[in-house]
Write a protein that holds these residues in place. Structure first.
Motif, short mmCIF file in Angstrom:
data_model
loop_
_atom_site.label_atom_id
_atom_site.label_comp_id
_atom_site.label_asym_id
_atom_site.label_seq_id
_atom_site.Cartn_x
_atom_site.Cartn_y
_atom_site.Cartn_z
N MET A 147 28.96 -1.01 -13.02
CA MET A 147 29.65 0.28 -13.15
C MET A 147 29.06 0.95 -14.39
N GLU A 168 29.66 3.37 -16.30
CA GLU A 168 30.52 3.70 -17.43
C GLU A 168 30.84 2.46 -18.27
N LEU A 169 31.14 1.36 -17.59
CA LEU A 169 31.40 0.11 -18.33
C LEU A 169 30.13 -0.37 -19.03
N ASP A 214 35.63 -7.04 -14.10
CA ASP A 214 35.30 -5.62 -14.21
C ASP A 214 36.50 -4.70 -13.98
N ASP A 215 37.28 -4.97 -12.94
CA ASP A 215 38.40 -4.07 -12.66
C ASP A 215 39.44 -4.10 -13.77
N TRP A 232 38.02 -2.09 -16.72
CA TRP A 232 38.10 -0.66 -16.46
C TRP A 232 39.52 -0.15 -16.71
N ARG A 233 40.53 -0.88 -16.24
CA ARG A 233 41.93 -0.47 -16.47
C ARG A 233 42.25 -0.47 -17.96
#
Length: 86
Positions: free
Chosen positions: A22, A24-25, A56-57, A60-61
């Motif tokens: 991702m 952005e990450l 990753d999820d 992101w949160r």
């Protein structure tokens, strides 16, 4: 192997671990790695390595502020990373 070579090899490995799929990450994690890793104390480096172990999820949160990490050190590092200028 010299210390400089060891450091360069470690940074290459960490750059690879910052690649999350991702963009952005990737950018957030790589920005901290490039700007802060070398001068960070051992404790902060350990927190960053724990951050890289997160899914990753979840990362992101956390970065979006939708959730707060259960660990205060992780929360502080995420806040610091979010505040780094682009």
């Amino acid at each position: 192997m010299s210390q400089a070579a060891d450091d360069a090899a470690e940074l290459r490995k960490l750059r690879w671990r910052c690649r999350r799929g991702m963009r952005e990450l990737d950018q957030l994690l790589e920005r901290w790695l490039e700007r802060q890793w070398r001068q960070s104390p051992t404790h902060e480096r350990a927190v960053f390595l724990r951050l890289l172990d997160s899914e990753d999820d979840r990362l992101w949160r956390w970065f979006l502020g939708h959730e707060t990490p259960p660990d205060a050190d992780l929360a502080a590092l995420i806040q610091h990373i979010r505040q780094l200028p682009v």
